[in-house]
Scaffold this active site. Structure first.
Site, PDB file in Angstrom:
ATOM      1  N   ARG A  66       1.004  -0.985  -0.074  1.00  0.00           N
ATOM      2  CA  ARG A  66       0.131  -0.105  -0.217  1.00  0.00           C
ATOM      3  C   ARG A  66       0.929   1.211   0.053  1.00  0.00           C
ATOM      4  NH1 ARG A  66      -3.431  -2.574  -1.466  1.00  0.00           N
ATOM      5  NH2 ARG A  66      -5.390  -2.880  -0.883  1.00  0.00           N
TER       6      ARG A  66
ATOM      7  N   GLU B 151      -3.045   7.399  -6.818  1.00  0.00           N
ATOM      8  CA  GLU B 151      -2.941   6.653  -7.980  1.00  0.00           C
ATOM      9  C   GLU B 151      -4.161   7.259  -8.878  1.00  0.00           C
ATOM     10  OE1 GLU B 151      -2.964   2.697  -6.904  1.00  0.00           O
ATOM     11  OE2 GLU B 151      -1.124   2.700  -6.024  1.00  0.00           O
TER      12      GLU B 151
ATOM     13  N   HIS C 195       0.803  -0.033 -10.119  1.00  0.00           N
ATOM     14  CA  HIS C 195       0.022  -0.986  -9.197  1.00  0.00           C
ATOM     15  C   HIS C 195      -0.624  -2.284 -10.141  1.00  0.00           C
ATOM     16  CE1 HIS C 195      -2.790  -1.004  -5.404  1.00  0.00           C
ATOM     17  NE2 HIS C 195      -2.518  -2.089  -6.117  1.00  0.00           N
TER      18      HIS C 195
END
Length: 320
Positions: A234, A263, A282
């Site tokens: 994270r 993001e 990601h």
């Protein structure tokens, strides 16, 4: 009519969802997010809510008139107010056993990318220098280095197995697990010892109030100047301003990140503009198999709850 709401713009409803929910007499709808008035109205009327990273706060949960389950199509649960859901009698589930191989492999790939100085090699060749030792030195032997793993759950354990296969020594910090260190061929240490001894530090802990910014100015100051930070967990585990300062001051050698606090990041996001920081989008979770697994398992839990059964992968117990 029983209704399932999928709240994610990039999650395209497919035959998987329509067939599974049609079989139990339910319809499926997509809202794209949970921020608009229309999306929240749809959620309030839903019997089940499926989300990825959308915040599901107590205000929204307390407005859910019919909801029996909030299914996280993924692993992390930091965006869902689980106590509020429990108080409302709503199951919360996740897919805790998906993408373990993918994320652990991605972490190792980022480690090898840094260990073998691949970005510098790529740049050197593009610049016309076939072999420029100055561009890649020093590169210590991998088998002489230590990987520190923060968080020793499913993914952390799998990273350790893969790292040991490459010859790395592994030290682990996880205050919530008593590790059978000899059996796992790892050494359990306190956080300060891990920070000071590791050549690579890989984060695999859930995000919580105690783990938020576990990597901060103080922890970065304890790391070796030659050490690299890897984060596939994270973004909020890392104080990104402190990380950038540590890299720029050469307090650490660099970082490899698959997750960020914002993001997608804006073009002027500072971490994007230092070549010692490698960023992937990601995508550590991704493979065609994991993409299928996560949907199928989340759908199965929703279907189980809507037909009066307990879910396969609950994270709470709303029925006492």
């Amino acid at each position: 009519m029983t209704t399932v709401v999928v709240a994610h713009e990039s999650y395209i409803i497919s035959k998987l969802e329509t067939d599974a929910f049609q079989a139990i007499g339910a319809t499926v709808a997509q809202t794209g997010n949970l921020e608009t008035k229309e999306a929240r109205q749809a959620a309030r009327a839903a019997d089940a809510l499926m989300v990825t990273i959308q915040p599901v706060d107590s205000a929204l949960i307390n407005s859910l008139a019919r909801c029996k389950i909030i299914a996280r199509v993924g692993t992390g649960l930091d965006a869902i107010d689980i106590p509020a859901a429990t108080a409302r009698g709503i199951w919360v589930t996740n897919v805790a056993d998906y993408s373990i191989d993918e994320v652990s492999t991605h972490a190792i790939a980022l480690l090898l990318n840094q260990a073998r100085r691949l970005p510098k090699m790529f740049a050197s060749v593009r610049a016309g220098a076939w072999y420029d030792a100055n561009a890649i030195e020093p590169a210590p032997r991998l088998q002489e280095q230590i990987l520190g793993i923060i968080g020793y759950g499913r993914i952390g354990r799998t990273v350790a197995v893969k790292a040991r296969g490459l010859g790395l020594a592994v030290v682990v910090y996880d205050p919530f697990i008593e590790i059978e260190a000899a059996q796992d061929s790892v050494k359990q240490v306190d956080l300060d010892t891990l920070l000071a001894s590791a050549d690579f530090i890989s984060l695999h802990t859930p995000l919580s109030e105690s783990s938020r910014h576990i990597i901060n100015t103080a922890s970065l100051d304890k790391m070796k100047p030659s050490a690299y930070l890897i984060n596939t967990a994270r973004g909020e585990l890392v104080d990104e301003s402190a990380l950038l300062a540590a890299v720029q001051s050469e307090s650490i050698a660099g970082a490899a990140l698959d997750v960020l606090s914002i993001e997608p990041p804006p073009p002027d996001f500072p971490l994007l503009h230092d070549e010692r920081i490698t960023i992937t989008p990601h995508a550590g979770w991704y493979s065609e198999a994991s993409k299928q697994d996560v949907r199928v398992k989340a759908i199965e839990d929703v279907a189980r709850v809507l037909t009066g059964n307990a879910p396969r992968s609950p994270v709470n117990n709303p029925i006492g």
